[in-house]
Design a protein around this motif. Structure first.
Motif, short mmCIF file in Angstrom:
data_model
loop_
_atom_site.label_atom_id
_atom_site.label_comp_id
_atom_site.label_asym_id
_atom_site.label_seq_id
_atom_site.Cartn_x
_atom_site.Cartn_y
_atom_site.Cartn_z
N LYS A 27 0.84 -1.21 0.00
CA LYS A 27 0.00 0.00 0.00
C LYS A 27 0.87 1.26 0.00
N GLU A 28 1.90 1.28 0.82
CA GLU A 28 2.79 2.45 0.87
C GLU A 28 3.53 2.62 -0.46
N ALA A 29 3.95 1.52 -1.05
CA ALA A 29 4.65 1.60 -2.33
C ALA A 29 3.73 2.14 -3.42
N LEU A 30 2.47 1.72 -3.42
CA LEU A 30 1.51 2.23 -4.40
C LEU A 30 1.37 3.75 -4.31
N GLU A 31 1.37 4.27 -3.11
CA GLU A 31 1.22 5.71 -2.92
C GLU A 31 2.42 6.50 -3.45
N LEU A 32 3.58 5.85 -3.54
CA LEU A 32 4.79 6.53 -4.00
C LEU A 32 5.09 6.31 -5.49
N CYS A 33 4.35 5.45 -6.14
CA CYS A 33 4.61 5.13 -7.55
C CYS A 33 4.41 6.34 -8.44
N ARG A 34 5.34 6.55 -9.33
CA ARG A 34 5.23 7.64 -10.29
C ARG A 34 4.65 7.17 -11.62
N TYR A 35 4.71 5.87 -11.87
CA TYR A 35 4.34 5.34 -13.17
C TYR A 35 3.17 4.37 -13.07
N GLU A 36 2.27 4.47 -14.02
CA GLU A 36 1.09 3.61 -14.04
C GLU A 36 1.48 2.14 -14.17
N TRP A 37 2.50 1.82 -14.98
CA TRP A 37 2.90 0.43 -15.15
C TRP A 37 3.41 -0.16 -13.84
#
Length: 45
Positions: A27-37
């Motif tokens: 969940k934390e990683a999803l919040e920091l993702c810059r790219y849709e892929w």
């Protein structure tokens, strides 16, 4: 960002001056993702 199974953590590592190490849950990683892929890959993980 890498999904890893960690068995040991060192205080010093070869790329320490070039990379930041941060432990996150999905969940934390999803919040920091810059790219849709990257978000799609995490959602499938």
């Amino acid at each position: 960002m890498f999904a890893l199974e960690v068995t040991e953590e060192f205080e010093d590592w070869p790329e320490r001056k070039n990379r930041e190490r941060r432990w996150l849950n999905v969940k934390e990683a999803l919040e920091l993702c810059r790219y849709e892929w990257m978000q799609r890959a995490l959602e499938e993980f």
